[in-house]
Scaffold this motif. Structure first.
Motif, mmCIF file in Angstrom:
data_model
loop_
_atom_site.group_PDB
_atom_site.id
_atom_site.type_symbol
_atom_site.label_atom_id
_atom_site.label_comp_id
_atom_site.label_asym_id
_atom_site.label_seq_id
_atom_site.Cartn_x
_atom_site.Cartn_y
_atom_site.Cartn_z
ATOM 1 N N ARG A 191 0.809 -1.218 0.000
ATOM 2 C CA ARG A 191 0.000 0.000 0.000
ATOM 3 C C ARG A 191 0.841 1.265 0.000
ATOM 4 O O ARG A 191 0.362 2.333 -0.366
ATOM 5 C CB ARG A 191 -0.916 0.019 1.230
ATOM 6 N N GLN A 192 2.090 1.143 0.479
ATOM 7 C CA GLN A 192 2.946 2.331 0.525
ATOM 8 C C GLN A 192 3.565 2.670 -0.825
ATOM 9 O O GLN A 192 4.174 3.718 -0.977
ATOM 10 C CB GLN A 192 4.051 2.127 1.564
ATOM 11 N N VAL A 193 3.423 1.775 -1.805
ATOM 12 C CA VAL A 193 3.957 2.075 -3.136
ATOM 13 C C VAL A 193 3.176 3.267 -3.691
ATOM 14 O O VAL A 193 1.952 3.254 -3.701
ATOM 15 C CB VAL A 193 3.809 0.859 -4.066
ATOM 16 N N PRO A 194 3.884 4.334 -4.117
ATOM 17 C CA PRO A 194 3.188 5.542 -4.582
ATOM 18 C C PRO A 194 2.226 5.217 -5.734
ATOM 19 O O PRO A 194 2.548 4.424 -6.611
ATOM 20 C CB PRO A 194 4.338 6.430 -5.078
ATOM 21 N N ARG A 195 1.073 5.852 -5.688
ATOM 22 C CA ARG A 195 0.042 5.640 -6.713
ATOM 23 C C ARG A 195 0.566 5.901 -8.110
ATOM 24 O O ARG A 195 0.182 5.259 -9.076
ATOM 25 C CB ARG A 195 -1.135 6.589 -6.449
ATOM 26 N N ALA A 196 1.467 6.902 -8.188
ATOM 27 C CA ALA A 196 1.955 7.325 -9.499
ATOM 28 C C ALA A 196 2.639 6.172 -10.242
ATOM 29 O O ALA A 196 2.551 6.073 -11.459
ATOM 30 C CB ALA A 196 2.917 8.494 -9.332
#
Lengths: 276, 289
Positions: B167-172
Motif C-alpha cells: 500500500r505504501q507504493v506511490p500511486r503514481a
C-alpha cells in the motif's frame, strides 16, 4: 497466452489464496467447536479435574488463567502507558526515543519459550518467588508489555494537538493536561492494547509452564502458590493423551475467551471510527 | 518551582517505564548467558553445535539434530506460507472489494490471536493423521506436519506487513504503468511487487523468526525423536521442543540444565539476528518510499 487471459487467471489465483487463508481459520475454529462442544457442560466448567483431568472439569484452570492474565495486565498496563506518555509528551523524536522503540520491538520478538527460561532462572530461582502465580504473571507481563506500550503510544499520538494547546491556553499545567485531556481522549485505544495483551497472556503456554503451572486441582490461596491454567492444562491433556475429549473442551473454552476479546477490540475500534 | 519539580519527577518515573523493555532484554541476556555459558565448561562450542549425540545421562551434549530440525521445519513453513501469504496480501492491497476486505482483515487478525497450543492440538489430530493415512507414511508426526502448522501460524505476519508495504507504493508508479498500456496484473507483477520488495522481505524474515521460535504448536506434531532428520517425512525435534520437554527433568545446576540454557542462547541469538535484519529491511523500504 493472451495477456488479458493471463490477467483473468491471475486474479482468480489471488481470490483463491485469500479464500485459502480464510478457510484455515474457519476449519480450525469449526473443528475445535465441533469436537469440543460435546465436552462442555455445567460440571465441566465448575468442577475440579479428577484423575489428572481424565474426568471432572477445568474450573481451577479457568480461575488460574484469570489470575495469571489479570496479574500480567495489572503490571504491564501502568508501565506500558507510562512509557508511551514519556515518548509522546515528554520527549522529542531522537536517537533515544528510537532506541526505546527498538527495545520494545526486540522484546516483542523474543520467543515465548525464552521468556519461560528467563522467568525460571530470574523469578522462580534467583528472586526466590518459586513456581507461583507471581512468577508466571510477571513473566507474562514482560511478554505483553510491548503490545500494551505500542498500542498506547499510537492512541496517545492520535490526540489532536489543538486539544492539548487549548488546555495549555487555559492555564493548565502539563500534568493536568495529560490527566484531563490526553488520557481521557486516548482511553479507548489504551483499552484496546490492554485487551490484546489480556488475550495473549491467557493463551500462552511456554512462559508459564516452568514458572506457574501445575496439575493440581486445588484453587490457589495466594499469589505465591502455583496454579492450573487453561493452555498448560490443554497441553498436558494432549501431550500425555489423557483425554482428547476434555482437551477439545478446554480448547473450546480458550478459543471462546480469545474470540470474545477480539470482538471487544473490534467493537471499540468501530465505536471510535463512528465518533470521528 | 514546586510545579517544575513534580513535573520533573513524573518525567523521571515515566522515563523508567519507557526503558523498561530494554531493562528486561538486558536481564534476559544476563540470565540466559549466566546459566547457558556454564554449559561450555563441559562441552566446547564446536562440539555443542555440531555434535550429533544428545545424551544427558552420559553428559554428551551435541545439538546438531535440534538445529537441523529447527531449520527444516522453518524452511518448509516458509515455502508453504510465502506464496499464499504474498498472494493474499496482493489481493487485499490491489483487488479486494471493500466489503470482502472487511471480512478478510479481521479474520486474519483472529488467526493471529489463536493460542499456539490450539494450533498444536489441531495439527496433531488433523494434519498428522492426514499425513499418516492419506499420504501413507509410517508416522504422521513429522517435520512436514510442523511446517504446515507453522505456515498457517505465520501467515498473518507475512500478510499484514506485506500488505502495508504494497500500500505504501506511490500511486503514481501504478498509474504510470497503466497509462503505458500494461494490464493491472502486469502492473502488479512488474511494478508494485518489486517496489514493495524490501517490506515483503522484512515480513518473510520476521515470519522465519516466528517459526523458529514457536514452541507449543510444533512440539505436539513433530514426533520429538532425537535423530538427525533427513527428509520432511522424518520425525524431528526442534530446539524449542527440547527446551520445553527437558527443562522439567533437569536438576538445577546440572550440566543438563546448563546445556538447555545453552540451547536457549542459540535460539535467542538466531531470532535476534533475524529481527534486526528484518528491521533494517523495513527501514530501507520506508526511506526509499
Amino acid at each position: 497466452m493472451d495477456r488479458y487471459t493471463k490477467q483473468t487467471i491471475m486474479k482468480g489465483v489471488l481470490w483463491a489464496s485469500a479464500l485459502i487463508t480464510i478457510s484455515f481459520l474457519v476449519i480450525i475454529i469449526g473443528f475445535i467447536v465441533y469436537k469440543g462442544a460435546p465436552a462442555i457442560s455445567w460440571e465441566f466448567l465448575t468442577e475440579a479435574p479428577r484423575r489428572s483431568g481424565r474426568l471432572g472439569g477445568i474450573f481451577p484452570a479457568i480461575v488460574g488463567t484469570i489470575y495469571l492474565a489479570g496479574l500480567a495486565v495489572l503490571v504491564a498496563t501502568p508501565i506500558g502507558v507510562g512509557g508511551a506518555l514519556f515518548l509522546t509528551e515528554f520527549s522529542k523524536e531522537s536517537k533515544f526515543t528510537r532506541f526505546i522503540r527498538f527495545g520494545a520491538d526486540t522484546l516483542n520478538g523474543v520467543p515465548s519459550i525464552i521468556f519461560g527460561l528467563f522467568g525460571f532462572a530470574f523469578l522462580v530461582y534467583y528472586m526466590g518467588f518459586g513456581i507461583s502465580i507471581l512468577s508466571g504473571g510477571l513473566t507474562l507481563a514482560f511478554m505483553i508489555l510491548p503490545t500494551v506500550f505500542r498500542t498506547a503510544e499510537e492512541a496517545i499520538r492520535a490526540v489532536p494537538r489543538w486539544d492539548k494547546e487549548g488546555s495549555y491556553a487555559l492555564g493548565a499545567t502539563k500534568l493536568q493536561t495529560i490527566w484531563h485531556v490526553v488520557l481521557p481522549q486516548s482511553i479507548s485505544g489504551i483499552v484496546t492494547g490492554i485487551i490484546l495483551g489480556l488475550g495473549r497472556a491467557a493463551g500462552e503456554t511456554a512462559p508459564i509452564i516452568f514458572t506457574a503451572a501445575i496439575l493440581n486441582p486445588v484453587l490457589p490461596e495466594s499469589i505465591m502458590q502455583p496454579t492450573m491454567a487453561l493452555p498448560a492444562h490443554l497441553y498436558t491433556l494432549t501431550s500425555e493423551g489423557i483425554s482428547m475429549q476434555n482437551a477439545f473442551g478446554t480448547a473450546l473454552v480458550l478459543i471462546v475467551i480469545v474470540l470474545v476479546f477480539n470482538m471487544l477490540v473490534s467493537l471499540i475500534r468501530k465505536k471510535k471510527a463512528l465518533r470521528r | 518551582m514546586a510545579r517544575r519539580l513534580s513535573e520533573d519527577m513524573v518525567k523521571g518515573i515515566l522515563g523508567i517505564c519507557a526503558i523498561f523493555s530494554i531493562i528486561i532484554i538486558f536481564l534476559i541476556i544476563i540470565f540466559l548467558f549466566r546459566e547457558g555459558l556454564e554449559a561450555f565448561s563441559y562441552t566446547n562450542v564446536i562440539d555443542f553445535v555440531f555434535g550429533r549425540e544428545w545424551n544427558p545421562s552420559k553428559e554428551t551434549f551435541g545439538a546438531a539434530a535440534f538445529i537441523v530440525s529447527s531449520l527444516l521445519v522453518t524452511v518448509g513453513a516458509i515455502v508453504i506460507a510465502v506464496p499464499i501469504g504474498l498472494l493474499t496480501a496482493i489481493f487485499l492491497a490491489e483487488l479486494s472489494p471493500q466489503r470482502v476486505r472487511e471480512i478478510v482483515k479481521p479474520a486474519i487478525e483472529l488467526l493471529a490471536g489463536i493460542p499456539s497450543v490450539i494450533f498444536g492440538l489441531f495439527g496433531l489430530i488433523v494434519i498428522v493423521k492426514y499425513i499418516r493415512i492419506t499420504l501413507d507414511q509410517p508416522t504422521g508426526e513429522s517435520i512436514l506436519a510442523g511446517s504446515i502448522i507453522l505456515a498457517i501460524m505465520i501467515l498473518p505476519t507475512i500478510i499484514s506487513i506485506s500488505e502495508d508495504s504494497l500500500r505504501q507504493v506511490p500511486r503514481a508508479y501504478k498509474e504510470g504503468s497503466l497509462a503505458l498500456g500494461a494490464t493491472h496484473w502486469e502492473s502488479i507483477a512488474r511494478i508494485i511487487v518489486p517496489s514493495a520488495s524490501s517490506g515483503i522481505m522484512a515480513s518473510i524474515i520476521l515470519g522465519v523468526g516466528r517459526a523458529i521460535g514457536e514452541t507449543m504448536a510444533v512440539v505436539l506434531v513433530v514426533g520429538n525423536v532425537e535423530k538427525l532428520p533427513t527428509s520432511f517425512f522424518d520425525s524431528g525435534e526442534p530446539l524449542t521442543s527440547t527446551i520445553l520437554l527437558e527443562m522439567g527433568e533437569a536438576a538445577v545446576g546440572s550440566p543438563h540444565y546448563y546445556s538447555i540454557f545453552a540451547l536457549g542462547i542459540l535460539l535467542f541469538l538466531i531470532v535476534m539476528v533475524l529481527n534486526i535484519v528484518s528491521n533494517v529491511w523495513l527501514g530501507r523500504g520506508l526511506k526509499r518510499g
